[in-house]
Design an enzyme around this catalytic site. Sequence first.
Site, PDB file in Angstrom:
ATOM      1  N   HIS A  64     -57.175 -32.408  14.505  1.00 51.20           N
ATOM      2  CA  HIS A  64     -55.519 -32.214  14.265  1.00 51.20           C
ATOM      3  C   HIS A  64     -54.631 -33.319  14.640  1.00 51.20           C
ATOM      4  O   HIS A  64     -54.158 -33.873  16.022  1.00 51.20           O
ATOM      5  CB  HIS A  64     -54.758 -30.927  14.486  1.00 51.20           C
ATOM      6  N   LYS A  74     -49.172 -34.546  23.155  1.00 56.00           N
ATOM      7  CA  LYS A  74     -49.463 -33.279  23.444  1.00 56.00           C
ATOM      8  C   LYS A  74     -49.494 -33.348  24.919  1.00 56.00           C
ATOM      9  O   LYS A  74     -50.757 -34.736  25.501  1.00 56.00           O
ATOM     10  CB  LYS A  74     -50.807 -32.853  22.968  1.00 56.00           C
ATOM     11  N   TYR A 134     -51.303 -26.303  26.038  1.00 55.28           N
ATOM     12  CA  TYR A 134     -50.324 -27.729  26.130  1.00 55.28           C
ATOM     13  C   TYR A 134     -48.889 -27.654  25.952  1.00 55.28           C
ATOM     14  O   TYR A 134     -48.320 -26.310  24.474  1.00 55.28           O
ATOM     15  CB  TYR A 134     -51.210 -28.446  25.028  1.00 55.28           C
ATOM     16  N   ASP A 172     -60.314 -26.502   9.725  1.00 53.29           N
ATOM     17  CA  ASP A 172     -61.136 -27.498  10.047  1.00 53.29           C
ATOM     18  C   ASP A 172     -62.036 -27.568   9.603  1.00 53.29           C
ATOM     19  O   ASP A 172     -63.118 -28.759  10.084  1.00 53.29           O
ATOM     20  CB  ASP A 172     -60.979 -26.420  11.514  1.00 53.29           C
TER      21      ASP A 172
END
Length: 185
Positions: A64, A74, A134, A172
Amino acid sequence: MLNIKTYFDGSIKLINMKLFKDSRGYFTESYNYNFFKKNFKLSDRFVQDNISFSRKKNTIRGMHLQLPPFSQSKLVSVLSGSILDYFVDMRKSSKTFGLYGYVHLNSKKNQYLYVKKGFAHGFKTLEDNTTVFYKVSNYYSKKHEITLNFKDKHINIDWQLNNSKPNLSKKDLHADNFDKIIKSL
């Protein structure tokens, strides 16, 4: 002493944080903006925390990427289980454009992976019941999200599945290939 490894000219950082252990267990300060800014030169202000729980080994989440103005850096860690964490350089001006790398993260080590804006990101679980935590530096925008096909032939990521079938979301599974994505970058 803190330890840090860098990849892709410092855009990816694997940070080993100190654990303070005793007979009860351990303590660690998981995040302190001033500490990360000073020691790791991270200028990002993280605005949201995310938790991803995967029931099954070989679950793939990604790849992503958020486009400007919703680009995201991130800061990834594993709370339980273990993963192979993957990143693909999607910055057209970079000398590593279109290349990928990965690191092994697990809950036994107190590690954080910093992934700078401009990288597609995803991971594969190596154990059942894996929880990934995250921080992101910008809010999610469906309109600005790109999903790179996990089996794109140009990038050719080695997911180390050893003939196992991966567990993926519909999003996905039906992601775009690299050649289509670079036209929108």
